[in-house]
Motif scaffolding. Structure first.
Motif, PDB file in Angstrom:
ATOM      1  N   GLN A  57       0.839  -1.088   0.147  1.00 30.89           N
ATOM      2  CA  GLN A  57      -0.095  -0.019   0.034  1.00 30.89           C
ATOM      3  C   GLN A  57       0.819   1.499   0.046  1.00 30.89           C
ATOM      4  OE1 GLN A  57      -3.071   0.152   2.986  1.00 30.89           O
ATOM      5  NE2 GLN A  57      -3.156   2.470   2.725  1.00 30.89           N
ATOM      6  N   ARG A  58       1.749   1.286   0.747  1.00 34.31           N
ATOM      7  CA  ARG A  58       2.749   2.548   0.890  1.00 34.31           C
ATOM      8  C   ARG A  58       3.347   2.770  -0.428  1.00 34.31           C
ATOM      9  NH1 ARG A  58      -0.234   3.815   4.548  1.00 34.31           N
ATOM     10  NH2 ARG A  58       0.415   4.022   6.741  1.00 34.31           N
ATOM     11  N   ALA A  59       3.786   1.540  -1.036  1.00 36.42           N
ATOM     12  CA  ALA A  59       4.457   1.676  -2.477  1.00 36.42           C
ATOM     13  C   ALA A  59       3.272   2.478  -3.431  1.00 36.42           C
ATOM     14  CB  ALA A  59       5.061   0.573  -3.057  1.00 36.42           C
ATOM     15  N   VAL A  60       2.124   1.822  -3.594  1.00 34.14           N
ATOM     16  CA  VAL A  60       1.038   2.564  -4.516  1.00 34.14           C
ATOM     17  C   VAL A  60       0.819   4.151  -4.028  1.00 34.14           C
ATOM     18  CG1 VAL A  60      -1.188   2.466  -4.974  1.00 34.14           C
ATOM     19  CG2 VAL A  60       0.322   0.106  -4.935  1.00 34.14           C
ATOM     20  N   GLU A  61       0.772   4.204  -2.782  1.00 30.66           N
ATOM     21  CA  GLU A  61       0.650   5.730  -2.352  1.00 30.66           C
ATOM     22  C   GLU A  61       1.742   6.548  -2.844  1.00 30.66           C
ATOM     23  OE1 GLU A  61      -2.037   4.920   1.759  1.00 30.66           O
ATOM     24  OE2 GLU A  61       0.167   5.034   1.841  1.00 30.66           O
ATOM     25  N   ALA A  62       3.092   5.946  -2.667  1.00 26.35           N
ATOM     26  CA  ALA A  62       4.163   6.715  -3.030  1.00 26.35           C
ATOM     27  C   ALA A  62       4.077   7.167  -4.391  1.00 26.35           C
ATOM     28  CB  ALA A  62       5.366   6.055  -2.712  1.00 26.35           C
ATOM     29  N   LEU A  63       3.570   6.350  -5.255  1.00 26.54           N
ATOM     30  CA  LEU A  63       3.706   6.384  -6.794  1.00 26.54           C
ATOM     31  C   LEU A  63       2.456   7.235  -7.032  1.00 26.54           C
ATOM     32  CD1 LEU A  63       4.191   2.726  -7.860  1.00 26.54           C
ATOM     33  CD2 LEU A  63       6.019   4.636  -7.798  1.00 26.54           C
ATOM     34  N   ALA A  64       1.286   7.204  -6.447  1.00 27.53           N
ATOM     35  CA  ALA A  64       0.331   7.950  -6.931  1.00 27.53           C
ATOM     36  C   ALA A  64       0.191   9.488  -6.227  1.00 27.53           C
ATOM     37  CB  ALA A  64      -1.040   7.016  -6.576  1.00 27.53           C
ATOM     38  N   GLY A  65       1.141   9.430  -5.291  1.00 25.38           N
ATOM     39  CA  GLY A  65       0.970  10.761  -4.390  1.00 25.38           C
ATOM     40  C   GLY A  65      -0.333  10.934  -3.468  1.00 25.38           C
ATOM     41  N   LEU A  66      -1.016   9.881  -3.510  1.00 29.58           N
ATOM     42  CA  LEU A  66      -2.089   9.955  -2.476  1.00 29.58           C
ATOM     43  C   LEU A  66      -2.221   8.959  -1.200  1.00 29.58           C
ATOM     44  CD1 LEU A  66      -4.647   9.761  -5.543  1.00 29.58           C
ATOM     45  CD2 LEU A  66      -4.125  11.854  -4.319  1.00 29.58           C
ATOM     46  N   ARG A  67      -2.882   9.112  -0.163  1.00 27.41           N
ATOM     47  CA  ARG A  67      -3.165   8.338   0.607  1.00 27.41           C
ATOM     48  C   ARG A  67      -4.321   7.648   0.235  1.00 27.41           C
ATOM     49  NH1 ARG A  67       1.343   7.167   2.721  1.00 27.41           N
ATOM     50  NH2 ARG A  67       2.363   8.969   3.959  1.00 27.41           N
ATOM     51  N   LEU A  68      -4.549   6.170   0.900  1.00 23.29           N
ATOM     52  CA  LEU A  68      -5.532   5.416   0.276  1.00 23.29           C
ATOM     53  C   LEU A  68      -6.213   4.764   1.412  1.00 23.29           C
ATOM     54  CD1 LEU A  68      -3.673   3.285  -2.535  1.00 23.29           C
ATOM     55  CD2 LEU A  68      -4.956   5.397  -2.939  1.00 23.29           C
ATOM     56  N   HIS A  69      -7.369   4.496   1.294  1.00 25.87           N
ATOM     57  CA  HIS A  69      -8.144   3.699   2.416  1.00 25.87           C
ATOM     58  C   HIS A  69      -7.703   2.326   2.736  1.00 25.87           C
ATOM     59  CE1 HIS A  69     -11.380   6.751   3.069  1.00 25.87           C
ATOM     60  NE2 HIS A  69     -11.337   7.033   1.781  1.00 25.87           N
ATOM     61  N   LYS A  70      -7.252   2.164   3.836  1.00 23.47           N
ATOM     62  CA  LYS A  70      -6.577   0.734   4.167  1.00 23.47           C
ATOM     63  C   LYS A  70      -7.369  -0.256   3.845  1.00 23.47           C
ATOM     64  CE  LYS A  70      -4.032  -1.669   7.973  1.00 23.47           C
ATOM     65  NZ  LYS A  70      -3.712  -1.773   9.228  1.00 23.47           N
ATOM     66  N   GLN A  71      -8.530  -0.341   4.405  1.00 24.32           N
ATOM     67  CA  GLN A  71      -9.476  -1.737   4.266  1.00 24.32           C
ATOM     68  C   GLN A  71      -9.850  -1.716   2.988  1.00 24.32           C
ATOM     69  OE1 GLN A  71      -9.627  -3.950   6.634  1.00 24.32           O
ATOM     70  NE2 GLN A  71      -8.516  -2.589   7.815  1.00 24.32           N
ATOM     71  N   ASN A  72     -10.295  -0.697   2.096  1.00 24.48           N
ATOM     72  CA  ASN A  72     -10.683  -0.770   0.684  1.00 24.48           C
ATOM     73  C   ASN A  72      -9.368  -1.329  -0.098  1.00 24.48           C
ATOM     74  OD1 ASN A  72     -13.130   0.285   1.305  1.00 24.48           O
ATOM     75  ND2 ASN A  72     -12.634   2.370   0.494  1.00 24.48           N
ATOM     76  N   PHE A  73      -8.387  -0.814   0.184  1.00 19.40           N
ATOM     77  CA  PHE A  73      -6.968  -1.274  -0.806  1.00 19.40           C
ATOM     78  C   PHE A  73      -6.817  -2.735  -0.471  1.00 19.40           C
ATOM     79  CE2 PHE A  73      -2.748  -2.351  -0.791  1.00 19.40           C
ATOM     80  CZ  PHE A  73      -2.311  -1.736  -2.033  1.00 19.40           C
ATOM     81  N   ARG A  74      -6.855  -3.280   0.730  1.00 21.16           N
ATOM     82  CA  ARG A  74      -6.702  -4.697   0.935  1.00 21.16           C
ATOM     83  C   ARG A  74      -7.985  -5.460   0.362  1.00 21.16           C
ATOM     84  NH1 ARG A  74      -3.503  -5.378   6.617  1.00 21.16           N
ATOM     85  NH2 ARG A  74      -1.798  -3.814   6.231  1.00 21.16           N
ATOM     86  N   ARG A  75      -9.224  -5.078   0.398  1.00 16.91           N
ATOM     87  CA  ARG A  75     -10.065  -5.598  -0.228  1.00 16.91           C
ATOM     88  C   ARG A  75     -10.017  -5.694  -1.584  1.00 16.91           C
ATOM     89  NH1 ARG A  75     -13.900  -2.273   1.474  1.00 16.91           N
ATOM     90  NH2 ARG A  75     -14.057  -3.251   3.290  1.00 16.91           N
TER      91      ARG A  75
END
Length: 321
Positions: A249-267
């Motif tokens: 998740q942190r890698a995707v956030e770093a690339l997108a420049g956005l914070r993501l919803h943890k549970q939505n990401f894992r789902r």
């Protein structure tokens, strides 16, 4: 074609990686000049293909073997390799490439730098960057006001709203950089045109300049990667063979420049079948161990678009944080 109208082909590579939640690009230094992407000329007598020529130049300049590589775009603006937009010498047409890898060692001529060092307004992970409201938008409003006529002003206003309006599109990296360039807000504009800055010089807070039009090529690479995240599992080209879901998740956030919803990401990761557990746990220096996962390559055959749809945490994107 006269001798004064010769065209040469250059090859440039935006080599991207992720290091500890920081997206980085491999840059080279040439005689103390601005940072540059690895680049060199295409020689049809020795290079069988454009990509083989690129790999040769990258290997010589960085001691690095490219992995995942794809062609980005062909850049051919007149004067792109001449300070002040001059016309002397060959017309250089540059073929840009995107390369994804895991971070390797630096050499005396190369270093890894955060891509937000060049595009600081693109990082929304903590909050809306203060420079947008403090520096960029006031300058762009003046850019609109200084338009030669009402039609041009309206076109400029539309571009400002598209690039820096309330609805942030993380993929419009190139459009934002080109708008700032045309408005005279980045160093390259004055270097390329030979024009003196109007009033105060461009703020260093608006990113570090790069050689030739390499910041434009890098912007194109970042935009391409951010777009591909949503429909291709390219993020795994940047990950270690095993990883925790938080690291992914942190890698995707770093690339997108956005914070993501943890549970939505894992789902989403689970629903897409992108990863599988290894049965092993991480051994962090601090904190609790977490399960280690690996990429399921079978997903490439199972799904047409096995990417990571982004679900940003909206509270982090509101004006003022």
């Amino acid at each position: 074609m006269s001798g004064k109208d010769r065209v040469s082909i250059g090859l440039s590579a935006a080599i991207l990686a992720v290091e500890v939640e920081q997206p980085v690009v491999l840059v080279v230094s040439h005689d103390g000049a601005e940072d540059a992407l690895p680049f060199g000329p295409f020689d049809p007598a020795y290079h069988r293909t454009l990509e083989s020529g690129l790999r040769k130049w990258v290997g010589e300049q960085t001691r690095f073997d490219l992995g995942y590589t794809e062609q980005l775009y062909t850049f051919g603006d007149k004067g792109r390799h001449m300070p002040g937009g001059g016309n002397k010498g060959d017309r250089v047409v540059s073929v840009g490439y995107l390369a994804l890898t895991r971070k390797g060692p630096e050499t005396a001529e190369t270093r890894w730098r955060s891509w937000y060092h060049y595009f600081p307004w693109e990082d929304w992970r903590d909050a809306r960057p203060a420079m947008i409201d403090g520096v960029i938008l006031p300058s762009l409003r003046k850019f609109v006001k200084d338009a030669p006529d009402a039609e041009a002003a309206e076109l400029r206003r539309e571009r400002v709203n598209l690039c820096f309006g309330e609805s942030w599109d993380e993929e419009k990296v190139l459009e934002r950089y080109e708008l700032l360039y045309e408005a005279g807000l980045v160093q390259e504009y004055f270097r390329d045109t030979g024009k003196p800055p109007r009033g105060a010089a461009p703020s260093q807070s608006l990113g570090t300049a790069m050689l030739f039009d390499h910041r434009r090529i890098l912007a194109t690479a970042i935009a391409r990667l951010r777009g591909k995240l949503k429909y291709r599992p390219v993020v795994f080209e940047l990950m270690a063979p095993t990883f925790t879901l938080l690291e992914l998740q942190r890698a995707v956030e770093a690339l997108a420049g956005l914070r993501l919803h943890k549970q939505n990401f894992r789902r989403l990761v689970a629903e897409q079948g992108l990863v599988e557990g290894t049965g092993k746990l991480s051994a962090p220096a601090r904190g609790r161990p977490a399960e280690l996962f690996r990429f399921r390559r079978e997903v490439l055959r199972e799904r047409l678009a096995p990417g990571v749809r982004l679900t940003p945490r909206r509270a982090r994107q509101e004006r003022g944080g």
